[in-house]
Design an enzyme around this catalytic site. Structure first.
Site, PDB file in Angstrom:
ATOM      1  N   SER A   9    -115.507  47.912 -43.677  1.00  0.00           N
ATOM      2  CA  SER A   9    -115.012  46.977 -44.691  1.00  0.00           C
ATOM      3  C   SER A   9    -116.157  46.169 -45.311  1.00  0.00           C
ATOM      4  O   SER A   9    -117.102  46.751 -45.833  1.00  0.00           O
ATOM      5  CB  SER A   9    -113.936  46.086 -44.055  1.00  0.00           C
ATOM      6  OG  SER A   9    -113.214  45.376 -45.025  1.00  0.00           O
ATOM      7  N   ASP A  27    -106.374  53.756 -49.020  1.00  0.00           N
ATOM      8  CA  ASP A  27    -106.742  52.458 -48.454  1.00  0.00           C
ATOM      9  C   ASP A  27    -106.463  51.357 -49.473  1.00  0.00           C
ATOM     10  O   ASP A  27    -106.823  51.465 -50.641  1.00  0.00           O
ATOM     11  CB  ASP A  27    -108.232  52.487 -48.099  1.00  0.00           C
ATOM     12  CG  ASP A  27    -108.723  51.228 -47.410  1.00  0.00           C
ATOM     13  OD1 ASP A  27    -107.944  50.280 -47.232  1.00  0.00           O
ATOM     14  OD2 ASP A  27    -109.912  51.207 -47.053  1.00  0.00           O
ATOM     15  N   HIS A  77    -107.041  51.122 -43.069  1.00  0.00           N
ATOM     16  CA  HIS A  77    -108.329  50.522 -43.406  1.00  0.00           C
ATOM     17  C   HIS A  77    -109.169  50.487 -42.137  1.00  0.00           C
ATOM     18  O   HIS A  77    -108.864  49.779 -41.192  1.00  0.00           O
ATOM     19  CB  HIS A  77    -108.086  49.100 -43.928  1.00  0.00           C
ATOM     20  CG  HIS A  77    -109.332  48.367 -44.317  1.00  0.00           C
ATOM     21  ND1 HIS A  77    -110.114  48.765 -45.375  1.00  0.00           N
ATOM     22  CD2 HIS A  77    -109.922  47.260 -43.802  1.00  0.00           C
ATOM     23  CE1 HIS A  77    -111.125  47.922 -45.503  1.00  0.00           C
ATOM     24  NE2 HIS A  77    -111.040  47.009 -44.555  1.00  0.00           N
TER      25      HIS A  77
END
Length: 530
Positions: free
Chosen positions: A221, A441, A470
């Site tokens: 991320s 995602d 994710h």
């Protein structure tokens, strides 16, 4: 990026063999002007050797801990020092490939626990070759000083996130303005030095302290952006670079949040369609559109009568947003929805809020760092009229969390610390990097991975086709995990497509996470919003 980001097409992965065509097809309708790369970073001040001590846990019996001093201001290395909290699982092989730094995202995520998880989740022969190192970035967790700008910012029941009247908008504006002012009051001496470039320069100090010629990095991320910035500053110091669920480097950060709003709305619709598929269990209807109407009817009802005195519309969104990160939560969320809408029982909804949406005391730190980094990294609109127009335009297409996300980031409209210029992470001097991305995602939409892939020359992109979670590597997908292990062994990777894991089945208990979903341990470490 004020225009809608198209939802990922099922045909994307099939055309990965022509990545230039993919990038062109998926490009945002608005292309930001290029910005300069960061200035070459000076060599860091000599760092003292790290002193590791045992901090084993039953799950991670070889875990070690240490603390690293770094300059608050890297341009004044002899000035004030701050500390970073570190963990390590040492290598056991006769020959080591050096340190592998791991980061769970955020910004504001603590990485100390992630070291043990990654070391135990990798194949034994791969983990044995690396010192797997977790760290709390500056301002986070056990690093000192740790930011905490305002207690009770998320205390329920908050004003409705959707400002249907001026009073609601004023109440939300007062909340976010107060948070920004509190942060400035408490941490004015630190805020100018909390940002991605400063955190990336910390990693170079850490590399020096480790005595490593090069380091490897594995980030999820936001951690993908941090890793890309470090690699741009020090491409010759990178051994392996793994980026999972990739931030769009061209949208940092206002535009990326608008893209998230639309992707989360699509993912929420996928959840509601899944609920409709199991009408025999949840009794909410077989038509996804009708199920969606019932969800928004629940939201409307909570505006006047919050469930358990805790769950109003804003808290409802907080509760269901994690389902956009990880579909293993869908059965619990569906059960709470059905209990409220069908059986008129609010208790499971309150329990779901307390599990997924309620903010833990430690989250005051992570949110404070999140805000400090995002507000410092790049320029945000300072005219609230711009925010209002953009959010209503986006809300019309994506009502699930556009306004909720706006208020989460809105302290940046009132931030006193001047923003930096966003660096260009384009890199032609890097060893081949490996990128992982689920095609559906929501938190980091697929377009961002394509953009980063294009910027990192020689990189490989592995797509989990049809996946919507994710954070996908080390979450139970054998195809992805094998490609990660092979890359960490050899440094070689190629573009590839892996099928997604099966969708979950309804669970018999509200708190159960079905084994078919995979990745529960990982997603517990990654958290939400980052």
């Amino acid at each position: 990026m004020l225009h809608p980001v198209p939802h990922p097409s099922k045909k994307r992965a099939a055309v990965l063999l022509s990545l230039s065509a993919v990038a062109a097809a998926l490009a945002s309708p608005v292309v930001a002007a290029p910005v300069p790369a960061p200035a070459p970073a000076p060599a860091p001040a000599a760092a003292a050797a790290l002193r590791w001590s045992g901090c084993a846990t039953p799950r991670y019996p070889t875990l070690q801990c240490a603390s690293l001093k770094v300059p608050l201001d890297h341009d004044s290395p002899a000035g004030r020092q701050i500390s970073l909290a570190l963990t390590r699982v040492p290598h056991t092989a006769a020959t080591s490939q050096g340190p592998l730094l791991v980061n769970p995202g955020g910004p504001g995520g603590s990485g100390r626990t992630l070291a043990g998880f990654v070391a135990s989740a990798l194949p034994k022969d791969v983990a044995a070759q690396y010192d797997v190192i977790g760290f709390d970035p500056r301002g986070v967790g056990r690093s000192e000083p740790a930011l905490d700008c305002g207690a009770g910012h998320f205390k329920p029941v908050r004003p409705d996130s959707v400002p249907l009247d001026p009073a609601t908008e004023r109440a939300n504006l007062e909340r976010v303005r107060s948070f920004a002012e509190s942060c400035q009051t408490k941490h004015a001496d630190v805020l100018p030095y909390v940002g991605t470039v400063s955190a990336a320069r910390d990693l170079e100090v850490l590399r020096t302290a480790l005595g490593a010629e090069r380091l490897s990095y594995f980030g999820y991320s936001y951690g993908t952006y941090l890793g890309a910035v470090y690699a741009r500053l020090h491409p010759d110091r990178v051994h392996r670079l793994v980026l999972d669920s990739v931030v769009d480097p061209g949208g940092v950060w206002y535009e990326d949040n608008l893209a998230q709003d639309q992707a989360f709305d699509a993912r929420h619709k996928s959840f509601l369609a899944w609920v409709a598929q199991y009408d025999a269990t949840y009794h909410l209807g077989t038509d996804p559109a009708a199920v969606e109407e019932r969800w928004y009817a629940m939201r409307t009802a909570l505006r006047s009568a919050p469930a358990g005195g805790k769950v109003g519309p804003a808290e409802l969104e907080d509760t269901y947003m994690p389902g956009g990160y990880y579909n293993g939560y869908w059965p619990a969320l569906a059960e709470a929805f059905a209990a409220y809408a069908v059986r008129e029982d609010a208790k499971p909804l309150v329990a779901a809020y307390e599990r997924f949406g309620a903010v833990e005391p430690s989250a005051g730190n992570s949110y404070s760092v999140y805000t400090a980094v995002q507000c410092r990294d790049s320029a945000w609109p300072r005219d609230w009229n711009t925010w209002r127009a953009d959010m209503w335009r986006t809300h019309a297409k994506a009502p699930f969390m556009t306004w909720n996300n706006a208020w989460y980031n809105a302290p940046c409209a009132f931030w006193k610390t001047e923003p930096l210029q966003t660096p260009d992470v384009t890199n032609h001097d890097l060893p081949p990097a490996l990128l992982f991305q689920a095609s559906e995602d929501a938190a980091t939409p697929f377009e961002g991975a394509v953009a980063m892939h294009d910027k990192l020359a020689g990189s490989a992109l592995v797509v989990e086709e049809g996946g919507g979670n994710h954070g996908v590597a080390l979450s139970g997908n054998k195809c992805l995990d094998e490609k990660l292990a092979a890359y960490l062994r050899t440094g070689q990777a190629a573009d590839a497509v892996c099928p997604a894991q099966p969708a979950p089945k309804p669970a018999t208990a509200t708190r159960a996470v079905p084994p078919s979903a995979g990745g529960a341990a990982l997603h517990g470490l990654l958290g939400f919003r980052g």
